[in-house]
Write a protein that holds these residues in place. Structure first.
Motif, PDB file in Angstrom:
ATOM      1  N   GLU A  88       0.839  -1.208   0.000  1.00  0.00           N
ATOM      2  CA  GLU A  88       0.000   0.000   0.000  1.00  0.00           C
ATOM      3  C   GLU A  88       0.871   1.253   0.000  1.00  0.00           C
ATOM      4  O   GLU A  88       0.617   2.202  -0.754  1.00  0.00           O
ATOM      5  N   GLU A 102      -2.682   8.223   0.429  1.00  0.00           N
ATOM      6  CA  GLU A 102      -3.244   6.972   0.946  1.00  0.00           C
ATOM      7  C   GLU A 102      -3.500   5.958  -0.158  1.00  0.00           C
ATOM      8  O   GLU A 102      -3.937   6.324  -1.255  1.00  0.00           O
ATOM      9  N   CYS A 103      -3.247   4.692   0.173  1.00  0.00           N
ATOM     10  CA  CYS A 103      -3.664   3.586  -0.690  1.00  0.00           C
ATOM     11  C   CYS A 103      -4.302   2.533   0.196  1.00  0.00           C
ATOM     12  O   CYS A 103      -3.751   2.178   1.243  1.00  0.00           O
ATOM     13  N   VAL A 104      -5.466   2.056  -0.221  1.00  0.00           N
ATOM     14  CA  VAL A 104      -6.168   1.001   0.502  1.00  0.00           C
ATOM     15  C   VAL A 104      -6.285  -0.179  -0.457  1.00  0.00           C
ATOM     16  O   VAL A 104      -6.956  -0.084  -1.493  1.00  0.00           O
ATOM     17  N   ILE A 108     -10.975   9.967  -5.799  1.00  0.00           N
ATOM     18  CA  ILE A 108     -10.615   8.577  -5.519  1.00  0.00           C
ATOM     19  C   ILE A 108     -10.186   7.919  -6.837  1.00  0.00           C
ATOM     20  O   ILE A 108     -10.789   8.152  -7.882  1.00  0.00           O
ATOM     21  N   THR A 153      -6.825   4.661  -4.332  1.00  0.00           N
ATOM     22  CA  THR A 153      -5.925   5.743  -3.931  1.00  0.00           C
ATOM     23  C   THR A 153      -6.743   6.981  -3.625  1.00  0.00           C
ATOM     24  O   THR A 153      -7.783   7.227  -4.248  1.00  0.00           O
ATOM     25  N   THR A 154      -6.269   7.769  -2.671  1.00  0.00           N
ATOM     26  CA  THR A 154      -6.913   9.040  -2.358  1.00  0.00           C
ATOM     27  C   THR A 154      -5.949   9.916  -1.572  1.00  0.00           C
ATOM     28  O   THR A 154      -5.012   9.406  -0.941  1.00  0.00           O
ATOM     29  N   ALA A 187     -10.005   7.532   3.210  1.00  0.00           N
ATOM     30  CA  ALA A 187      -9.180   6.331   3.355  1.00  0.00           C
ATOM     31  C   ALA A 187      -9.592   5.542   4.602  1.00  0.00           C
ATOM     32  O   ALA A 187      -9.711   4.316   4.548  1.00  0.00           O
ATOM     33  N   ARG A 209     -11.157   1.707   4.787  1.00  0.00           N
ATOM     34  CA  ARG A 209     -10.586   0.605   5.581  1.00  0.00           C
ATOM     35  C   ARG A 209     -11.651  -0.055   6.443  1.00  0.00           C
ATOM     36  O   ARG A 209     -11.624  -1.263   6.649  1.00  0.00           O
TER      37      ARG A 209
END
Ligand code: PLP
Length: 381
Positions: free
Chosen positions: A47, A58-60, A182, A203-204, A210, A214
């Motif tokens: 991530e 952020e990456c989820v 997003i 991604t955001t 984010a 999650r």
């Protein structure tokens, strides 16, 4: 039909694996021995690396590109009564998730040269119920995100980018997936960054989105066994995460290979009467998940599915395979009959479905094979 021995496939993921087999198998064996199959550092490291690659906060990671899109809509609270503007010329998952959250897809026709949303037609489709625009960077070609963001800002709409076919592409020097609110990615094996199974990521730059993503990917739960809302189970496996960490390091190199192949095709195919080659917008750098031409029918003004399909099967007999993405636009799918779209309503997308042919495209395609595709195609027109 018996395929010829030297038959060229439309894509070849086995060949790519053979180039990184030692690295990948060592990493996978390490995960197997660790006993950490869900979550853990393999996933959080990936991530982090994917976020850094995209220049986002952020990456989820999640289980598929479809889930990425579904979770994005849920995180933005899009649901019953809401409308999402998108393209009818994409893979079904793009709009399936809009329907799955209870919202309504609103289709806008595409641009004939890019196969992407016709941006000039978006404003007319906005209503008081519109919540978001969902552009798809189809075949790896970036949408004009400057124009999309300007429309979204002036109407206070969210933008979700479907980057499933465009990992590594950029618009105005920014990676796709880092420009809208997003970005949604797929790691399905044939995508530019493909895993060895299903996988996806979101991604955001918005930490609140984010953290909501999650929670939603983990059964709506922040604290284990305490559920604050209805979510889903959508996790990226640790095995996929280590494979994707390795493949991410090769992504730019593989995308450059695709760009070279596209340039070669372009050079030799753009002169042939009856073929329309794909065009890139200035400002965009595409990554050619597909190299998709349009074929016109010599008997008609424009193309026909019948003629395109004939060319395709003749090519296949001579050992050059190709694909049709996509044979039926989404506004005319049986499942969307209730939306009331008529045949002829989105003519550019409908015509594209009759004319498109995606030629073999993968980084390991040799020049000899490219030549064979070009000669075979010329021969079959
Ligand atoms: C592949 C794809 C998806 C779905 O991704 P999966 O990982 O297969 O669920 C969504 N949108 C587009 C445009 C795609 O090509």
């Amino acid at each position: 039909m018996i395929p010829s021995v030297n038959s060229i496939p439309a894509f070849d993921i086995k060949q790519q694996y053979s180039t990184i087999e030692a690295e990948v198998s060592a990493a996978v064996l390490e995960v197997l021995a660790s006993g950490r199959y869900i979550g853990g550092p393999a996933v959080t490291d990936f991530e982090q690396q994917f976020a850094t690659y995209h220049g986002v906060a952020e990456c989820v990671a999640c289980n598929s590109g479809t889930d990425a899109l579904y979770l994005a809509l849920r995180a933005l609270n899009i649901g019953a009564g809401d409308e999402v503007i998108t393209t009818p010329f994409t893979f079904f998952a793009t709009t399936e998730v809009i329907s799955a959250v209870g919202a309504k897809p609103v289709f806008v026709d595409i641009d004939a040269t890019t196969f992407n949303l016709d941006i000039g037609q978006i404003a007319a489709a906005i209503t008081p119920n519109t919540k978001a625009i969902l552009p798809v960077h189809l075949f790896g070609q970036p949408v004009d995100m400057t124009a999309i963001m300007a429309i979204a800002q002036s109407h206070n709409l969210a933008v979700i980018e479907d980057c499933a076919q465009s990992t590594g592409a950029s618009w105005d020097h920014k990676k796709v997936g880092s420009i809208g609110h997003i970005g949604c990615f797929s790691f399905y094996p044939t995508k530019n960054l493909g895993g060895c199974g299903d996988g996806g990521a979101i991604t955001t730059n918005d930490p609140a989105i984010a953290s909501q993503l999650r929670v939603l990917r983990e059964h709506g739960s922040k604290i284990r066994y305490i559920h604050e809302e209805i979510g889903i189970n959508s996790r990226l496996d640790a095995i996929q995460a280590v494979i994707l960490q390795i493949k991410l390091r090769y992504l730019d190199h593989w995308n450059q290979k695709r760009q070279q192949i596209a340039a070669y095709y372009q050079q030799y195919l753009s002169q042939i009467p009856g073929i329309i080659t794909p065009q890139e917008l200035p400002g965009g750098v595409g990554v050619w998940n597909q190299y998709t031409i349009r074929i016109s029918d010599p008997q008609r003004n424009g193309g026909s599915a019948k003629y395109r399909d004939l060319v395709r099967s003749k090519m296949q007999e001579k050992g050059a395979n190709s694909m049709v993405y996509y044979p039926l636009p989404l506004h005319l799918q049986p499942v969307y009959q209730h939306l009331g779209y008529q045949s002829g309503q989105l003519p550019v997308a409908e015509q594209a479905c009759h004319e498109v042919l995606s030629l073999p495209m993968y980084p390991e395609l040799t020049q000899e094979q490219q030549d064979q595709v070009i000669y075979t195609l010329k021969d079959c027109l």
